[in-house]
Design a protein around this motif. Structure first.
Motif, mmCIF file in Angstrom:
data_model
loop_
_atom_site.group_PDB
_atom_site.id
_atom_site.type_symbol
_atom_site.label_atom_id
_atom_site.label_comp_id
_atom_site.label_asym_id
_atom_site.label_seq_id
_atom_site.Cartn_x
_atom_site.Cartn_y
_atom_site.Cartn_z
ATOM 1 N N ARG A 32 0.829 -1.210 0.000
ATOM 2 C CA ARG A 32 0.000 0.000 0.000
ATOM 3 C C ARG A 32 0.866 1.263 0.000
ATOM 4 N N SER A 33 2.058 1.187 -0.536
ATOM 5 C CA SER A 33 2.908 2.370 -0.598
ATOM 6 C C SER A 33 2.319 3.389 -1.564
ATOM 7 N N LEU A 34 2.434 4.661 -1.188
ATOM 8 C CA LEU A 34 1.935 5.733 -2.041
ATOM 9 C C LEU A 34 3.013 6.247 -2.994
ATOM 10 N N ARG A 35 4.220 5.664 -2.913
ATOM 11 C CA ARG A 35 5.317 6.103 -3.749
ATOM 12 C C ARG A 35 5.867 4.920 -4.521
ATOM 13 N N SER A 36 6.350 5.175 -5.714
ATOM 14 C CA SER A 36 6.908 4.110 -6.555
ATOM 15 C C SER A 36 8.311 3.763 -6.093
ATOM 16 N N SER A 37 8.818 2.631 -6.612
ATOM 17 C CA SER A 37 10.186 2.230 -6.307
ATOM 18 C C SER A 37 11.173 3.320 -6.690
ATOM 19 N N GLU A 75 6.715 -12.850 2.856
ATOM 20 C CA GLU A 75 6.227 -14.009 3.595
ATOM 21 C C GLU A 75 6.919 -15.250 3.063
ATOM 22 N N GLY A 76 7.423 -16.059 3.962
ATOM 23 C CA GLY A 76 8.097 -17.291 3.557
ATOM 24 C C GLY A 76 9.334 -17.014 2.732
ATOM 25 N N THR A 77 9.366 -17.542 1.531
ATOM 26 C CA THR A 77 10.526 -17.364 0.648
ATOM 27 C C THR A 77 10.334 -16.237 -0.353
ATOM 28 N N TRP A 78 9.210 -15.526 -0.277
ATOM 29 C CA TRP A 78 8.865 -14.522 -1.277
ATOM 30 C C TRP A 78 8.806 -13.121 -0.679
ATOM 31 N N VAL A 79 9.232 -12.142 -1.492
ATOM 32 C CA VAL A 79 9.083 -10.740 -1.124
ATOM 33 C C VAL A 79 8.329 -10.034 -2.245
ATOM 34 N N GLU A 80 7.759 -8.883 -1.913
ATOM 35 C CA GLU A 80 6.999 -8.109 -2.897
ATOM 36 C C GLU A 80 7.438 -6.659 -2.825
ATOM 37 N N ASP A 81 7.620 -6.027 -3.997
ATOM 38 C CA ASP A 81 8.024 -4.623 -3.997
ATOM 39 C C ASP A 81 6.793 -3.713 -3.948
ATOM 40 N N VAL A 82 7.034 -2.418 -3.941
ATOM 41 C CA VAL A 82 5.933 -1.475 -3.738
ATOM 42 C C VAL A 82 4.957 -1.455 -4.907
ATOM 43 N N GLU A 83 5.392 -1.937 -6.084
ATOM 44 C CA GLU A 83 4.479 -2.024 -7.226
ATOM 45 C C GLU A 83 3.732 -3.348 -7.295
ATOM 46 N N GLY A 84 4.034 -4.257 -6.352
ATOM 47 C CA GLY A 84 3.347 -5.539 -6.334
ATOM 48 C C GLY A 84 4.065 -6.653 -7.065
ATOM 49 N N ARG A 85 5.302 -6.406 -7.555
ATOM 50 C CA ARG A 85 6.069 -7.472 -8.209
ATOM 51 C C ARG A 85 6.638 -8.402 -7.144
ATOM 52 N N ARG A 86 6.598 -9.706 -7.415
ATOM 53 C CA ARG A 86 7.056 -10.706 -6.453
ATOM 54 C C ARG A 86 8.414 -11.265 -6.867
ATOM 55 N N TYR A 87 9.228 -11.561 -5.859
ATOM 56 C CA TYR A 87 10.580 -12.075 -6.086
ATOM 57 C C TYR A 87 10.843 -13.240 -5.132
#
Length: 410
Positions: free
Chosen positions: A7-12, A38-50
């Motif tokens: 829910r970030s209001l600013r982009s990466s 969560e677990g082995t996954w992270v998500e950036d402020v735009e919603g991309r998962r890594y």
């Protein structure tokens, strides 16, 4: 696992630009801004998962926000977080007892960061040398290995051989002798009657996951025992399940006099470190001679105890050993296909990429674009250290992404 939307209001890009004028430039992070995990996954402020294949340099051995660790932290937050060591707290004894039992040693000195644990061990080793071994005042020496990484305080960088870590930070602390890693003859030659301790990493992490020859750790144990000095094993990165054992020294059946732990001991929630040692060693400390306001605080002790409980099951050590085979097999298949060589133990590997394919930084950036996060070290070497909770399918997916970014440039 599903991660709730950020829910970030600013982009990466905006957040990265905002850091530039206000943060000291002591890191060169990849251009990804993590907002949730969560677990082995992270998500950036735009919603991309890594897929996280670094796990906070082993601080996240149990993954992001492990339910048992989060529960322990939440429960303790509702009760008590800090007393300082001016008073007792109701969580510290359990933590110390369980950690001593897990490691097979006697006493625990709780601290916060890995560097603090190393600094504490240096002080303890010197004091032990004067009071127990009988070394003349201010003459104690400690033998360390070249290409080591034990932290970044002024004392610790005094015995680093990495000029990036040392340049501009002198004058340096005396009392250290540097010998080549994995060289028992050089180690033996450096030890004399002034030697308080030999301080080494059982596996050198920052150097690129450098694994010594079979018998090296047993040789260090024998040399230190024969010379009447301490064997201090820095397992801040290698310990607590990472290599398929609770401790990396267990691969050679070795018990050091002093063990240094950190990173994963805090479960990725709070910084927790510890010096764990034989009673004879830690008993040299008396009230007022060493301390830490936050060391052993109730919140850290609660999380640390929960970490020990996870390790007591043996599940994470088994996972690291079994999935380590998948990791080694996958990397073996890439040798000659952009990989020049690798070193791996458990779920931990240093991968030497063909410089013609790219630098370690370039490979890390390409993997980021494929949804996999790793970190480079020393030129064209990248490190892989996923959470021990990773699945076989996730690990194979990460290896597939590595193959893709390597072979695209061949």
């Amino acid at each position: 696992m599903t991660i709730a939307p950020s829910r970030s209001l600013r982009s990466s890009a905006e957040l990265i630009r905002a850091e530039e004028p206000v943060l000291a430039h002591n890191y060169h992070p990849l251009p990804v801004v993590v907002a949730r995990a969560e677990g082995t996954w992270v998500e950036d402020v735009e919603g991309r998962r890594y897929l996280d294949m670094l796990a906070g340099y082993s601080a996240l051995n149990f993954g992001h926000r492990h339910p048992a660790l989060i529960e322990a932290a939440h429960r303790q937050l509702d009760q008590l977080t800090l007393t300082s060591r001016a008073f007792h707290n109701d969580r510290l004894a359990q933590f110390a007892e369980s950690l001593a039992e897990l490691t097979g040693l006697d006493m625990v000195l709780p601290m916060n960061t890995g560097a603090e644990a190393v600094e504490s061990a240096i002080k303890v080793a010197r004091k032990w040398a004067y009071e127990v071994k009988g070394v003349a005042p201010d003459q104690a020496t400690i033998v360390v290995a070249a290409d080591n990484f034990h932290g970044r305080t002024t004392t610790i960088v005094s015995f680093s051989t990495d000029e990036t870590a040392r340049a501009g930070f002198g004058p340096f602390t005396p009392g250290f002798r540097v010998v080549p890693y994995n060289d028992l003859a050089a180690l033996e030659a450096a030890i004399d009657e002034t030697t308080a301790a030999v301080l080494i990493e059982p596996i050198q992490g920052e150097a690129g996951v450098v694994i010594p020859d079979d018998g090296y750790l047993r040789g260090v144990r024998e040399l230190t025992r024969r010379a009447g000095c301490l064997f201090v094993a820095d397992e801040i990165q290698s310990g607590l399940g990472r290599t398929g054992r609770t401790l990396a020294v267990e691969h050679e059946g070795v018990v050091p006099d002093v063990l240094l732990l950190g990173k994963a001991l805090g479960g990725g929630i709070v910084p927790v470190s510890a010096v764990v040692a034989r009673r004879e060693v830690l008993q040299v400390l008396r009230p007022g001679e060493h301390g830490s306001t936050f060391g052993g605080n109730p919140l850290s002790a609660a999380v640390g105890s929960a970490v020990v409980e996870l390790l007591e099951t043996g599940e994470y050590q088994r996972r690291a050993e079994e999935l380590g085979v998948v990791l080694r097999d996958g990397l073996t298949a890439l040798v000659g296909k952009g990989v020049q060589g690798f070193r791996a133990r458990g779920l931990w590997a240093g991968v030497d990429v063909d410089p013609a394919v790219g630098t370690g930084r370039e490979i890390s950036e390409r993997l980021m674009r494929e949804g996999v996060l790793v970190k480079d070290t020393h030129g064209s070497t990248i490190r892989l250290a996923p959470p021990l909770t990773i699945t076989g399918d996730e690990l194979r997916s990460a290896l597939g992404a590595l193959e893709k970014v390597l072979t695209d440039r061949l």
